[in-house]
Each structure stands twice: as C-alpha cells, then as structure tokens.
Scaffold this active site. Structure first.
Site, PDB file in Angstrom:
ATOM      1  N   LYS A 112       0.747  -1.002  -0.093  1.00 23.56           N
ATOM      2  CA  LYS A 112      -0.077   0.194  -0.401  1.00 23.56           C
ATOM      3  C   LYS A 112       0.532   1.394   0.076  1.00 23.56           C
ATOM      4  CE  LYS A 112      -3.947   2.198   2.959  1.00 23.56           C
ATOM      5  NZ  LYS A 112      -4.952   1.503   3.832  1.00 23.56           N
ATOM      6  N   HIS A 114      -0.424   4.548   0.717  1.00 22.03           N
ATOM      7  CA  HIS A 114      -0.741   5.642   1.345  1.00 22.03           C
ATOM      8  C   HIS A 114      -1.235   4.591   2.930  1.00 22.03           C
ATOM      9  CE1 HIS A 114      -4.106   3.741  -0.474  1.00 22.03           C
ATOM     10  NE2 HIS A 114      -4.564   4.315   0.355  1.00 22.03           N
TER      11      HIS A 114
END
Length: 232
Positions: A112, A114
């Site tokens: 991921k 963010h």
C-alpha cells in the site's frame, strides 16, 4: 487397545468429524479437479466455501482443537493473503474465547502506497509466529510468509493447515518424493499441524455407506497410489 492407540483415538475422531463437516458444507467435493501441479484430482478442498459465520466459526474451533492437541507453542498467528486472512482472524477470536488472547497479522499481495503503507497489516510480527493456511500444495505461501516474518525480525515457528493432501510436491515441473508438508518440516524447520489428512478422507469414504462414496474412495485411492507419499 494399546496406550499409543488410545492417545491417537481422539485425534482420529476429530479428523473424521472435520472431514464429515467439510463434506456436508460442500467445501470438500468429489469429481474431477485440476490442481496447481496440473494433476487431475478426484477431490478438491475449497476453504473459500466456508463463507458464513456459522461454518467459519466451526472451522476455527477445529483449528484450535488441533493446535491444542498438537502441543505446538506460539506467540501470535499470521494469515497469508488471501485465504489465510479470515482463517487467522477467526482462529485468534476462538483462542481468545477460550482464554488465550494472541495477536494476529496478515499481508497484502501488493504494498500500500498511502496511509500506513507496506504489505503487513495487524499486530507487529514478533516472537514465535504460527502461519495459518487451508491446504498446502507446493509450499509457496509458506516460503513467502517465512520471508516476511524473518524480514520483520520475528521467528517463523509453525504452520497449521486444515488438510494435508499427503501427495508429492513438484519442483521445476517434476514430481519429487516428498510432500509440501514434509518439505516445510524437513527443509524449512517448521512444525506442521493438520486437522485432517488424505488418510482420514479415505477412512471416511470407507466407513460411509452409499455407492457414490465407494466410487469416490476407489478414485481417491487410485490417486493416492499414483501421487501419494509415505507419512512423516
């Protein structure tokens, strides 16, 4: 009955109960299925079909019972994406219900970029880690999980699976003389606990009345004779 037989009897009964549960839930099916190794198998175990609260909760009870019976010690549980995620979560819930609250974590297939970022979700990996999965075919998920756990500074200690197919693994497209479970035990050094194995499935098919079950048993037995490995 010998002392050894008496000790094995509860485990055998639990394995038979689990096989029956998996068949009745439609998770363990019979027919013709292509495995990751390219073999045509007469049976298939699809843990994704444990898809409601009642069956998933019952599955967690079987995992917990098998672990307790095995005597394997661990500090936390880890579920490899994707099927291992709900298995680890529900096992942690079941263990907490029994008075043992352990942390759990899982990984994403892709990092991921963010928020918290990274591939790991849940509790920080630490101590002796138990990897929870459904069926071990080639040991790929185990190897990937071990890399993540070691990189995080924890110790990959053991695995628990629902079904040990007890069949030859493949390396570079060739059959080898050991199973994925045996490879994880011998080469990777992890303890492995299985709720049930192929031998338990054959026993269930032998003791269940009906022409269909007899036919399934003959096909499963022929498959085992071709691809099976010695236990251990």
């Amino acid at each position: 009955m010998s002392d050894v037989d008496a000790a094995q009897a509860p485990a055998c009964a639990m394995a038979q109960e689990f096989v029956r549960f998996a068949v009745e839930a439609g998770v363990l099916g019979f027919g013709e299925f292509k495995t990751k190794a390219g073999r045509m198998s007469p049976y298939f175990f699809n843990a994704g079909l444990f898809n409601d609260g009642a069956t998933l909760g019952r599955l967690a009870q079987f995992y917990a019972n098998a672990l307790i019976a095995s005597g394997i010690e661990f500090d936390m549980v880890f579920g490899p994406a994707y099927k291992g995620i709900p298995l680890a979560a529900t096992l942690a819930v079941e263990l907490a219900r029994r008075g043992r609250n352990v942390p759990f974590a899982y990984n994403r297939k892709e990092a991921k970029d963010h928020g918290e970022g990274g591939t790991l979700v849940g509790a920080p990996l630490a101590g002796r880690v138990l990897i929870v999965d459904d069926v071990m075919s080639a040991g790929t998920a185990a190897r990937e999980s071990i890399k993540l756990i070691v990189k995080a500074g924890a110790t990959p200690h053991a695995m628990v699976v629902a079904l040990d197919r007890q069949e030859k693994a493949t390396e570079d497209g060739r059959d080898v003389d050991y199973s994925a479970v045996q490879y994880v035990r011998r080469a990777l050094g992890l303890e492995v606990c299985a709720i049930a194995c192929l031998a338990d499935l054959l026993l269930y098919l032998s003791e269940t009345r009906g022409t269909d079950m007899l036919q399934h048993r003959e096909r499963v037995l022929a498959y085992r004779q071709r691809y099976g490995v010695a236990e251990g």
